[in-house]
Design a protein around this motif. Structure first.
Motif, short mmCIF file in Angstrom:
data_model
loop_
_atom_site.label_atom_id
_atom_site.label_comp_id
_atom_site.label_asym_id
_atom_site.label_seq_id
_atom_site.Cartn_x
_atom_site.Cartn_y
_atom_site.Cartn_z
N VAL A 151 1.05 -1.37 -0.29
CA VAL A 151 0.26 0.05 0.66
C VAL A 151 0.95 1.03 -0.69
O VAL A 151 0.85 1.90 -1.00
CB VAL A 151 -1.39 0.47 1.09
CG1 VAL A 151 -1.15 0.99 1.09
CG2 VAL A 151 -1.77 -1.33 0.88
N THR A 152 1.51 1.23 0.66
CA THR A 152 2.74 2.37 1.28
C THR A 152 3.46 2.57 -0.82
O THR A 152 3.59 3.56 -0.56
CB THR A 152 3.99 2.13 1.92
OG1 THR A 152 2.90 2.30 3.06
CG2 THR A 152 4.89 3.48 2.06
N TYR A 153 4.13 1.34 -1.05
CA TYR A 153 4.44 1.56 -1.90
C TYR A 153 3.36 2.21 -3.48
O TYR A 153 4.06 2.92 -4.48
CB TYR A 153 4.89 0.21 -2.47
CG TYR A 153 5.34 -0.14 -4.13
CD1 TYR A 153 7.02 0.67 -4.91
CD2 TYR A 153 4.60 -0.56 -5.49
CE1 TYR A 153 7.16 0.17 -5.60
CE2 TYR A 153 5.36 -0.44 -6.64
CZ TYR A 153 6.80 -0.36 -6.22
OH TYR A 153 7.41 0.13 -8.07
N ALA A 154 2.39 1.58 -3.65
CA ALA A 154 1.23 2.47 -4.76
C ALA A 154 1.10 3.49 -4.42
O ALA A 154 0.71 4.27 -5.62
CB ALA A 154 0.43 1.49 -3.87
N ARG A 155 1.09 4.03 -3.11
CA ARG A 155 0.78 5.90 -3.56
C ARG A 155 1.98 6.29 -4.08
O ARG A 155 2.09 7.07 -4.80
CB ARG A 155 1.14 5.97 -1.77
CG ARG A 155 -0.49 5.84 -0.53
CD ARG A 155 -0.02 6.04 0.66
NE ARG A 155 -1.23 5.59 1.72
CZ ARG A 155 -1.29 4.96 2.73
NH1 ARG A 155 0.19 5.31 3.09
NH2 ARG A 155 -1.62 4.53 3.11
N LYS A 156 3.45 5.82 -3.97
CA LYS A 156 4.44 6.40 -4.74
C LYS A 156 4.20 6.40 -6.23
O LYS A 156 4.83 6.61 -7.04
CB LYS A 156 6.25 6.19 -4.02
CG LYS A 156 5.92 6.73 -2.65
CD LYS A 156 6.84 6.44 -2.01
CE LYS A 156 7.22 5.97 -0.44
NZ LYS A 156 8.60 5.58 0.67
N ALA A 157 3.97 4.77 -6.84
CA ALA A 157 3.69 4.16 -7.71
C ALA A 157 2.93 4.49 -8.54
O ALA A 157 3.44 4.42 -10.10
CB ALA A 157 4.57 3.08 -7.70
N ASP A 185 -9.33 0.50 -8.83
CA ASP A 185 -9.97 1.21 -8.38
C ASP A 185 -10.82 1.60 -7.33
O ASP A 185 -10.74 3.00 -7.56
CB ASP A 185 -11.21 0.60 -9.65
CG ASP A 185 -11.54 0.17 -11.19
OD1 ASP A 185 -10.41 0.68 -11.64
OD2 ASP A 185 -12.10 -0.48 -11.27
N ARG A 186 -10.62 1.48 -6.63
CA ARG A 186 -10.38 1.63 -4.73
C ARG A 186 -9.29 2.43 -4.57
O ARG A 186 -9.62 3.21 -3.87
CB ARG A 186 -10.68 0.46 -4.40
CG ARG A 186 -11.68 -0.12 -3.26
CD ARG A 186 -11.57 -1.24 -2.39
NE ARG A 186 -10.55 -2.18 -1.98
CZ ARG A 186 -10.00 -3.33 -2.32
NH1 ARG A 186 -11.33 -3.86 -3.42
NH2 ARG A 186 -8.82 -4.06 -2.26
N TRP A 187 -7.96 2.08 -4.87
CA TRP A 187 -7.39 2.80 -4.69
C TRP A 187 -7.09 4.03 -5.35
O TRP A 187 -6.52 5.00 -4.87
CB TRP A 187 -5.66 2.58 -4.45
CG TRP A 187 -5.11 0.98 -3.88
CD1 TRP A 187 -6.08 0.88 -2.84
CD2 TRP A 187 -4.36 -0.30 -3.52
NE1 TRP A 187 -5.47 0.13 -1.70
CE2 TRP A 187 -4.30 -0.70 -2.60
CE3 TRP A 187 -3.40 -0.15 -4.29
CZ2 TRP A 187 -3.79 -2.03 -2.54
CZ3 TRP A 187 -2.32 -1.13 -3.80
CH2 TRP A 187 -2.59 -1.67 -2.74
N PHE A 188 -7.68 4.23 -7.18
CA PHE A 188 -7.20 5.50 -7.86
C PHE A 188 -8.23 6.00 -8.51
O PHE A 188 -7.83 7.38 -9.08
CB PHE A 188 -5.91 4.79 -8.69
CG PHE A 188 -4.84 4.53 -8.33
CD1 PHE A 188 -4.11 5.87 -7.15
CD2 PHE A 188 -3.89 3.18 -8.07
CE1 PHE A 188 -2.51 5.27 -6.82
CE2 PHE A 188 -3.09 2.86 -7.87
CZ PHE A 188 -2.00 3.78 -6.64
N GLY A 189 -9.02 5.47 -8.53
CA GLY A 189 -10.58 5.03 -9.18
C GLY A 189 -10.39 4.91 -10.18
O GLY A 189 -9.89 4.19 -10.67
N PRO A 190 -11.56 4.24 -11.15
CA PRO A 190 -11.97 4.03 -12.28
C PRO A 190 -11.20 5.25 -13.42
O PRO A 190 -10.54 5.46 -12.96
CB PRO A 190 -13.17 3.77 -12.34
CG PRO A 190 -13.86 4.87 -11.70
CD PRO A 190 -13.00 5.14 -9.87
N VAL A 191 -10.72 3.51 -14.25
CA VAL A 191 -10.33 4.62 -15.41
C VAL A 191 -10.81 4.77 -16.27
O VAL A 191 -12.50 4.39 -16.30
CB VAL A 191 -9.43 3.43 -16.53
CG1 VAL A 191 -8.78 3.54 -17.47
CG2 VAL A 191 -7.99 2.60 -15.28
N VAL A 192 -10.92 6.47 -16.30
CA VAL A 192 -11.93 6.82 -17.32
C VAL A 192 -11.10 7.07 -18.99
O VAL A 192 -9.96 7.01 -19.43
CB VAL A 192 -11.62 8.39 -16.81
CG1 VAL A 192 -12.84 9.19 -18.15
CG2 VAL A 192 -12.26 7.96 -15.46
#
Length: 141
Positions: free
Chosen positions: A42-48, A131-138
């Motif tokens: 999760v921490t990595y995902a915030r940066k990546a 999608d939960r972390w970053f929202g759905p792809v538009v």
């Protein structure tokens, strides 16, 4: 366990015998290990970001749900650790983009080993998490 898995990964990449290590990972609780590294993911995902997180999530869900041997799970776990833990052979902070090459190489090698085990269900789990972390792809158009 991290050290053993990293040694299995390194030995496999270098095409060295790792059988003496694989006995140590036969009865490992992979779900427990995966849960233990989840916060690092999760921490990595915030940066990546979304794109950078995709491969790590593919590894995570394949390790958790895929049809892999214990050795393959050890390789996947080591790949996750290698990517998400900030210490590297080629440090990103010192070498910038060049320091990402070892991570990319490990990710590509591990993915090549497990790609046949990445099922549509695993892909759906990855997409749902992204999608939960970053929202759905538009899509535009």
């Amino acid at each position: 366990m991290i050290t053993i898995c990293l040694l299995i990964l390194l030995g496999s990449i270098l095409k060295r015998p790792v059988g003496f290590l694989t006995d140590k990972v036969k009865n490992v609780d992979w779900k427990g290990l995966g849960n233990g590294i989840w916060n690092r993911i999760v921490t990595y995902a915030r940066k990546a970001g979304r794109a950078g997180s995709r491969i790590v999530l593919l590894f995570y869900y394949t390790m958790q749900d895929g049809d892999l041997s214990a050795t393959e799970k050890a390789i996947v776990y080591a790949g996750i650790v290698y990517i998400v833990v900030p210490r590297d052979l080629l440090p990103r902070k010192l070498l910038g983009w060049f320091g990402i090459l070892d991570d990319a190489g490990v990710a590509a090698w591990v993915f090549d080993r497990i790609r046949k085990s990445v099922t549509p269900e695993i892909e759906r789990k990855v997409d749902a998490t992204l999608d939960r972390w970053f929202g759905p792809v538009v899509t535009i158009g």
